[in-house]
Scaffold this active site. Structure first.
Site, PDB file in Angstrom:
ATOM      1  N   TYR A 164      45.216  19.289  23.116  1.00  0.00           N
ATOM      2  CA  TYR A 164      45.025  18.660  24.453  1.00  0.00           C
ATOM      3  C   TYR A 164      45.618  17.128  24.443  1.00  0.00           C
ATOM      4  O   TYR A 164      46.550  16.941  25.502  1.00  0.00           O
ATOM      5  CB  TYR A 164      43.451  18.364  24.833  1.00  0.00           C
ATOM      6  N   GLU A 171      53.403  15.681  28.593  1.00  0.00           N
ATOM      7  CA  GLU A 171      53.336  15.510  30.319  1.00  0.00           C
ATOM      8  C   GLU A 171      53.741  14.125  30.468  1.00  0.00           C
ATOM      9  O   GLU A 171      54.719  13.857  31.344  1.00  0.00           O
ATOM     10  CB  GLU A 171      52.183  15.940  30.696  1.00  0.00           C
TER      11      GLU A 171
END
Length: 242
Positions: A164, A171
């Site tokens: 995660y 991103e």
């Protein structure tokens, strides 16, 4: 009086039968959906490995899998519908944020700005997403079939601890890499004067999106940590009302 009681019993049986039918249909659909999504992300994983083995570089990898990625990631919008109609007991808001942020990354960042498609950060979040989704959809599939291997369960609630944060890093660096190109091109921006008398700057929009990770990431991450304790260790988690 007896007739009234019989009518009530019959009606209750009919309602129970309808609920069982709806439940069976929902389970069948969710099983099909999760098998399809597991297969889709596995195909994506194999395509990525095949490309890298054949080419020996990550350059061009995104474009080679873009169509498959866009299809399966966009199709995940169905999951928001699952939550909305109640066949999956998960927050519509949490699911919506996760799915829509992914779709935004695919369509409005990586797909729209070709200059960044060979960035290492793109490959980072792509690999993270793929491992995460294969694990997640496998977990749901086996769980629905009532044959959940412990390793799949363990992987579902442990891999995310590392994946995660890595996905978020990928991103954010991808959006950061896009900023100069967006600023120069003015893409998706609306300048004044115009007939609508409104302005929109996509460059600043991307900066706001990056800043939104600061409050959102901890909430989603700690939500998963609470779920991990609940599933793997059997802790009873009491959610506090805001």
């Amino acid at each position: 009086m007896a007739s009234s009681e019989e009518d009530g019993t019959v009606e209750e049986k009919e309602n129970n039968n309808k609920k069982r039918t709806k439940s069976a249909l929902a389970t069948a659909w969710l099983t099909f959906y999760n098998i399809a999504m597991t297969t889709g992300w596995l195909v994506l994983a194999l395509a990525m490995m095949h490309f890298y083995i054949q080419k020996g570089t990550h350059k061009g990898l995104y474009r080679s899998v873009a169509r498959t990625l866009k299809f399966f990631q966009t199709f995940a919008l169905v999951e928001v519908g699952h939550c909305a109609i109640g066949i999956v007991k998960t927050s519509v808001i949490v699911t919506g944020v996760q799915v829509c942020s992914r779709i935004f990354m695919v369509w409005f960042v990586t797909n729209s700005i070709r200059q960044i498609q060979n960035e290492e950060s793109v490959i980072l979040f792509l690999v993270v997403w793929t491992v995460t989704e294969v694990t997640r959809y496998s977990y749901y599939t086996f769980n629905l079939l009532n044959h959940l291997p412990y390793f799949i369960k363990w992987a579902r609630y442990n891999f995310f601890i590392i994946l995660y944060p890595l996905g978020v890093v990928g991103e954010l660096f991808t959006i950061y890499a896009a900023l100069p190109f967006v600023r120069r091109s003015g893409m998706y921006s609306l300048r004044l004067p115009n007939k609508y008398n409104v302005s929109f700057d996509y460059h600043y929009c991307l900066i706001i999106v990056m800043l939104s990770y600061i409050p959102l990431f901890p909430q989603l991450y700690f939500h998963m940590l609470r779920q991990r304790r609940k599933v793997l260790h059997g802790e009873v988690i009491v959610e506090k009302d805001d």
